[in-house]
Enzyme design. Structure first.
Site, PDB file in Angstrom:
ATOM      1  N   LYS A   1      29.691  -9.238  30.333  1.00 26.75           N
ATOM      2  CA  LYS A   1      29.375  -7.845  30.629  1.00 26.75           C
ATOM      3  C   LYS A   1      28.998  -7.086  29.347  1.00 26.75           C
ATOM      4  O   LYS A   1      27.909  -7.219  28.868  1.00 26.75           O
ATOM      5  CB  LYS A   1      30.553  -7.195  31.356  1.00 26.75           C
ATOM      6  CG  LYS A   1      31.054  -8.014  32.565  1.00 26.75           C
ATOM      7  CD  LYS A   1      30.075  -7.994  33.729  1.00 26.75           C
ATOM      8  CE  LYS A   1      30.324  -9.074  34.786  1.00 26.75           C
ATOM      9  NZ  LYS A   1      31.622  -9.048  35.429  1.00 26.75           N
TER      10      LYS A   1
ATOM     11  N   ARG B   1      33.051 -29.700  22.116  1.00 29.49           N
ATOM     12  CA  ARG B   1      33.774 -28.968  23.152  1.00 29.49           C
ATOM     13  C   ARG B   1      35.076 -28.339  22.667  1.00 29.49           C
ATOM     14  O   ARG B   1      35.502 -27.319  23.187  1.00 29.49           O
ATOM     15  CB  ARG B   1      34.060 -29.920  24.331  1.00 29.49           C
ATOM     16  CG  ARG B   1      35.039 -29.393  25.351  1.00 29.49           C
ATOM     17  CD  ARG B   1      34.940 -30.128  26.675  1.00 29.49           C
ATOM     18  NE  ARG B   1      35.123 -31.567  26.584  1.00 29.49           N
ATOM     19  CZ  ARG B   1      36.286 -32.179  26.335  1.00 29.49           C
ATOM     20  NH1 ARG B   1      37.369 -31.481  26.120  1.00 29.49           N
ATOM     21  NH2 ARG B   1      36.349 -33.490  26.288  1.00 29.49           N
TER      22      ARG B   1
ATOM     23  N   TYR C   1      39.592  -8.271  40.373  1.00 27.85           N
ATOM     24  CA  TYR C   1      38.240  -8.778  40.614  1.00 27.85           C
ATOM     25  C   TYR C   1      38.281  -9.801  41.760  1.00 27.85           C
ATOM     26  O   TYR C   1      39.151 -10.684  41.776  1.00 27.85           O
ATOM     27  CB  TYR C   1      37.787  -9.409  39.296  1.00 27.85           C
ATOM     28  CG  TYR C   1      36.455 -10.097  39.282  1.00 27.85           C
ATOM     29  CD1 TYR C   1      35.272  -9.387  39.462  1.00 27.85           C
ATOM     30  CD2 TYR C   1      36.369 -11.467  39.038  1.00 27.85           C
ATOM     31  CE1 TYR C   1      34.048 -10.030  39.409  1.00 27.85           C
ATOM     32  CE2 TYR C   1      35.150 -12.112  38.979  1.00 27.85           C
ATOM     33  CZ  TYR C   1      33.991 -11.389  39.171  1.00 27.85           C
ATOM     34  OH  TYR C   1      32.785 -12.032  39.111  1.00 27.85           O
TER      35      TYR C   1
ATOM     36  N   ASP D   1      42.904  -8.313  32.670  1.00 26.80           N
ATOM     37  CA  ASP D   1      41.440  -8.371  32.647  1.00 26.80           C
ATOM     38  C   ASP D   1      40.962  -7.050  32.050  1.00 26.80           C
ATOM     39  O   ASP D   1      41.103  -5.988  32.652  1.00 26.80           O
ATOM     40  CB  ASP D   1      40.910  -8.573  34.070  1.00 26.80           C
ATOM     41  CG  ASP D   1      39.401  -8.800  34.107  1.00 26.80           C
ATOM     42  OD1 ASP D   1      38.700  -8.233  33.257  1.00 26.80           O
ATOM     43  OD2 ASP D   1      38.934  -9.526  35.010  1.00 26.80           O
TER      44      ASP D   1
HETATM   45  C1  LIG Z   1      32.255 -10.129  36.057  1.00 27.53           C
HETATM   46  C2  LIG Z   1      33.709 -10.085  35.967  1.00 27.53           C
HETATM   47  C3  LIG Z   1      34.460 -11.255  35.804  1.00 27.53           C
HETATM   48  C4  LIG Z   1      33.840 -12.634  35.816  1.00 27.53           C
HETATM   49  O1  LIG Z   1      32.919 -12.859  34.803  1.00 27.53           O
HETATM   50  P1  LIG Z   1      31.891 -14.061  34.920  1.00 27.53           P
HETATM   51  O2  LIG Z   1      31.346 -14.254  33.568  1.00 27.53           O
HETATM   52  O3  LIG Z   1      30.863 -13.643  35.951  1.00 27.53           O
HETATM   53  O4  LIG Z   1      32.654 -15.252  35.402  1.00 27.53           O
HETATM   54  C5  LIG Z   1      35.817 -11.132  35.684  1.00 27.53           C
HETATM   55  N1  LIG Z   1      36.440  -9.939  35.728  1.00 27.53           N
HETATM   56  C6  LIG Z   1      35.746  -8.801  35.894  1.00 27.53           C
HETATM   57  C7  LIG Z   1      36.484  -7.508  35.923  1.00 27.53           C
HETATM   58  C8  LIG Z   1      34.371  -8.830  36.010  1.00 27.53           C
HETATM   59  O5  LIG Z   1      33.705  -7.689  36.196  1.00 27.53           O
END
Ligand SMILES: *Cc1c(COP(=O)(O)O)cnc(C)c1O
Length: 396
Positions: free
Chosen positions: A210, A60, A113, A185
């Site tokens: 993503k 971990r 988000y 982000d």
């Molecule tokens: C999808 C997304 C997240 C979260 O990602 P996960 O892997 O689903 O937790 C955070 N910020 C943005 C801008 C996103 O599009």
């Protein structure tokens, strides 16, 4: 392998060769490293410690899979080191918890988000943090919002669903002069089209779920840190038990190798579709900073080197069932959360619902579109048939 590296390598070369320091029986790709227990040589080895988290002592806390992915991501975003997580949201919540606590004031963009907003509003507030949502267009005016107990600013640019481009350098500069930590982000730009740390931000966070993983088959998060923020975030990750699975780290690293070519294709298709959509009589506007008349275009052009193919389309006012008739019958656009995979997606959305400091105005229904790697002409034909269904249903 490190012996092949050179400081003059360009971005695409670095994507191919980053995070490949350890050779395993000559394999090109490091196999997923599956282990919780790591055996020590002897008591002295056990007691030798790992103050900088560079060794493999327990699954971990760090292992060859996480080290390789983190090294490649730090290189991509120009960071000191990175910390990997089991999801994008876990990267966000851990980074926030590393810095804000009881009595602190936290500024969060109103365009963040949705789940980021809910975490701040429901959990951080309950822990005694003063959470304040700010106008994403605030720029250097953020200074007026700073209080003596302001500890951190959380940015997202462009904003989720609403795509406002923030003046990231101005906000980062104001915050740094007061010793306030900034985190952004950076999922939309994937670390390929925007480098927050080069613009004065302390931490760049991504849902590697993503574009980095890129194939809609993994949840993975990353926080790329500068030297001052790495230790607090790594420590928080350990205290909270946050880590990524080895299979997902493998997929993230594998996806990263083709990030550059995929992003260029997402961008081209995004521009083609967005431009075509702008010309359609059914469309009120396309919210996409890469379009020349988007309000965020100038800032985007100044700070970004490109755009992914993710944008929001505001339709002219029609009954919701007409929008549903369009979306439901699409052949190539799936209806689903997330984006960044090779396949196109469409999602009815309501950014107005998740705001508190500012308003998002729209007359008609909105859909968010992720342009995948399909042929743009096929995607356009699919949307064209969708508009025919929309018009037919609206006329009933
Ligand atoms: C999808 C997304 C997240 C979260 O990602 P996960 O892997 O689903 O937790 C955070 N910020 C943005 C801008 C996103 O599009």
């Amino acid at each position: 392998m490190s012996r092949n590296r050179s400081g003059t390598d360009g971005p695409a070369t670095r994507l191919s060769h980053g995070g490949r320091g350890d050779a395993y029986a000559g394999t090109v790709n490091l196999p997923p490293f599956r282990a919780s227990t790591i055996l020590f040589e002897d008591v002295e080895d056990l007691n030798s410690g790992d103050p900088d988290w560079t060794k493999t002592r327990y699954g971990r806390t760090g292992n060859p899979s996480s080290h390789a992915f983190e090294e490649a991501m730090a290189e991509l975003e120009g960071g000191y080191r990175a910390v990997s997580f089991g999801s994008g949201l876990q990267a966000i919540t851990t980074a926030l918890q590393a810095f804000v606590r009881l009595g602190d004031h936290l500024l969060v963009t109103d365009s963040c988000y949705g789940p980021t907003r809910e975490f701040c509003r429901d959990m951080l507030t309950a822990q005694g943090v003063e959470v304040e949502f700010y106008d994403p267009l605030v720029a250097g005016g953020i200074e007026a919002l700073f209080r003596p107990n302001t500890r951190a600013v959380f940015l997202e640019s462009p904003g989720s669903l609403s795509f406002e481009v923030q003046d990231v350098p101005a906000i980062a500069r104001a915050a740094r002069s007061r010793g306030i930590v900034t985190m952004v982000d950076n999922t939309w730009a994937a670390g390929w089209f925007f480098k927050p740390l080069a613009h004065g931000v302390d931490i760049s966070i991504q849902a590697a779920t993503k574009f980095i993983a890129g194939h809609a088959d993994s949840n993975l998060g990353i926080a790329v840190c500068n030297e001052a923020t790495y230790r607090p975030i790594k420590k928080a990750a350990i205290l909270l038990g946050a880590c990524a699975g080895s299979e997902d780290l493998y997929l993230g690293l594998r996806g990263l190798r083709t990030l550059g070519v995929r992003m260029e294709r997402h961008q081209q298709t995004g521009l083609t579709l967005a431009t075509w959509l702008t010309s359609r009589p059914e469309v009120a506007r396309v919210v996409f900073p890469a379009l020349p008349d988007d309000p965020g275009h100038a800032l985007w052009k100044r700070d970004f080197t490109g755009a992914c193919g993710l944008f929001t389309v505001e339709l002219k006012p029609i009954p919701r069932r007409a929008m549903a008739a369009m979306v439901d019958g699409l052949r190539l656009f799936g209806i689903g959360f997330s984006y960044g995979g090779f396949e196109s997606l469409i999602l009815p959305t309501s950014p107005a619902k998740s705001r508190s400091a500012t308003e998002f105005k729209a007359e008609g229904p909105l859909v968010r579109i992720h342009c995948g790697l399909e042929e743009p002409a096929d995607l356009i034909a699919d949307l064209e048939q969708g508009f025919a269904r929309l018009t037919q249903e609206a006329a009933r």
